[in-house]
Design an enzyme around this catalytic site. Structure first.
Site, PDB file in Angstrom:
ATOM      1  CG  ASP A   1       0.121  17.754 -19.150  1.00 27.44           C
ATOM      2  OD1 ASP A   1      -0.487  16.671 -19.157  1.00 27.44           O
ATOM      3  OD2 ASP A   1       1.135  17.974 -18.465  1.00 27.44           O
TER       4      ASP A   1
ATOM      5  CG  ASP B   1       0.489  12.934 -16.813  1.00 29.56           C
ATOM      6  OD1 ASP B   1       0.135  13.819 -17.595  1.00 29.56           O
ATOM      7  OD2 ASP B   1       1.245  13.139 -15.849  1.00 29.56           O
TER       8      ASP B   1
ATOM      9  CG  HIS C   1       5.173  12.043 -12.594  1.00 31.50           C
ATOM     10  ND1 HIS C   1       3.944  11.427 -12.645  1.00 31.50           N
ATOM     11  CD2 HIS C   1       5.098  13.098 -13.463  1.00 31.50           C
ATOM     12  CE1 HIS C   1       3.162  12.079 -13.490  1.00 31.50           C
ATOM     13  NE2 HIS C   1       3.829  13.100 -14.015  1.00 31.50           N
TER      14      HIS C   1
ATOM     15  CG  HIS D   1       3.480  13.992  -9.405  1.00 36.13           C
ATOM     16  ND1 HIS D   1       4.630  14.571  -9.879  1.00 36.13           N
ATOM     17  CD2 HIS D   1       2.502  14.462 -10.212  1.00 36.13           C
ATOM     18  CE1 HIS D   1       4.349  15.361 -10.906  1.00 36.13           C
ATOM     19  NE2 HIS D   1       3.047  15.302 -11.117  1.00 36.13           N
TER      20      HIS D   1
ATOM     21  CD  GLU E   1       5.654  15.467 -17.150  1.00 37.41           C
ATOM     22  OE1 GLU E   1       5.080  16.379 -17.767  1.00 37.41           O
ATOM     23  OE2 GLU E   1       5.315  15.087 -16.012  1.00 37.41           O
TER      24      GLU E   1
ATOM     25  CD  GLU F   1       3.035  13.806 -19.095  1.00 32.68           C
ATOM     26  OE1 GLU F   1       3.198  13.393 -17.953  1.00 32.68           O
ATOM     27  OE2 GLU F   1       2.351  14.821 -19.367  1.00 32.68           O
TER      28      GLU F   1
END
Length: 342
Positions: free
Chosen positions: A115, A126, A195, A203, A228, A323
């Site tokens: 990640d 992300d 998020h 976030h 994710e 994700e």
């Protein structure tokens, strides 16, 4: 992708001149995100060919980060890595990256969540996948990848976040996996979620659950989201465990007076190099910082910086993650980080 639901409405959005004009208005932002996503794609393409069992986790992270820094053309806070490379193994689901001196080796039987994030002008990509060498985990990988794809399909303007969580859980938990002769139901890890993402803020306040329930807040036009999902053969709940490596400046912390000189000096380094983006101890080492443990603890105690310990399910289980970053454009939904690999 067209938005879900009424097909006519989705097509109207796509062909509506007013929506297209709104789209063009945000083109610079989309292009920055697309550029960051391209660096992400090329980095992971290289790493997927390069990685093999027997290397240390530090070697893996440093090779990946070196590649991403080159491809993104790292330039201070304008372009670079958005957060440390997570390489959480097996029962550890998230927020593990090796600290200096960590001798952990990547094994053939590991299930590793890779990640990492890139950004240009704070537009963060992300995006994560699960790395395995042993085909016995294929069904677990499939369950989590399908759950993430379901979350992406369900996402859209005015869609309540709780509906996405319910759809993800239904797909995830329809799978069973057999590992070493034992059958396990795949569970959504209920206390992990996707998020919303804002500039320089990973976030940004809205959470996308991966189980049913959750808030009825709706997604809105031009928001960026990390969709994710995490699947587990264990309890489906994670807790803090192991040594902390991830840290991030508290986005909402106002001015907090600091008495200790070393804390002031370290905060200066954090502000200049990371701002409100996440960082790890390896990155402080790389900047030539030494003996910063007490100062870092002081910043955490004062609420200036937050520590993010590794998140683990029960020992002996396996967890997987996929994700993508999406943007809800006025005309359509763009899965910016999608590549040929996933």
């Amino acid at each position: 992708m067209l938005y879900p639901g009424d097909e006519r409405k989705a097509k109207d959005r796509f062909s509506n001149e007013e929506m297209r004009a709104l789209d063009r208005l945000h083109n610079d932002i989309y292009n920055e995100a697309r550029q960051a996503a391209e660096a992400h794609r090329q980095t992971r393409k290289y790493i997927q060919k390069w990685v093999k069992p027997g290397i240390t986790m530090i070697e893996l992270c440093e090779e990946l980060e070196k590649t991403a820094r080159t491809l993104i053309k790292e330039e201070g806070l304008k372009a670079g890595l958005a957060f440390p490379t997570g390489c959480s193994r097996n029962h550890c689901a998230a927020h593990y990256t090796p600290n200096a001196g960590d001798t952990t080796v990547l094994m053939y039987d590991d299930v590793t969540k890779i990640d990492f994030g890139t950004h240009i002008n704070g537009r963060i990509i992300d995006c994560a996948w699960t790395l395995t060498f042993n085909p016995k985990y294929d069904k677990l990988i499939e369950a989590v990848r399908e759950a993430t794809n379901t979350g992406i399909k369900e996402a859209g303007i005015d869609v309540p976040l709780c509906e996405i969580g319910a759809a993800i859980q239904e797909v995830m938990e329809s799978y069973e996996v057999e590992i070493d002769g034992k059958t396990y139901p795949v569970k959504s890890i209920r206390n992990l979620n996707g998020h919303s993402i804002a500039p320089y803020r990973i976030h940004a306040g809205k959470t996308v659950p991966i189980v049913k329930g959750g808030e009825a807040t709706v997604m809105e036009e031009n928001e960026f989201y990390a969709i994710e999902t995490f699947g587990s053969t264990g309890r489906g709940i994670v807790h803090d465990d192991m040594d902390v490596s991830h840290y991030m400046k508290n986005f909402d912390a106002g001015f907090i007076p600091l008495r200790i000189q070393s804390s002031k000096q370290l905060l200066n380094v954090i502000n200049n190099n990371f701002g409100t983006l996440a960082f790890c101890k390896r990155w402080l080492d790389r900047l030539g910082q030494t003996r910063y443990q007490m100062a870092l603890k002081d910043l955490c105690d004062k609420g200036v910086v937050e520590a993010y310990p590794p998140l683990c399910d029960v020992k002996g289980c396996y967890t997987a993650q996929f994700e993508h970053t999406i943007v809800l454009r006025p005309t359509c939904k763009e899965v910016i980080s999608k590549g040929d690999d996933y």
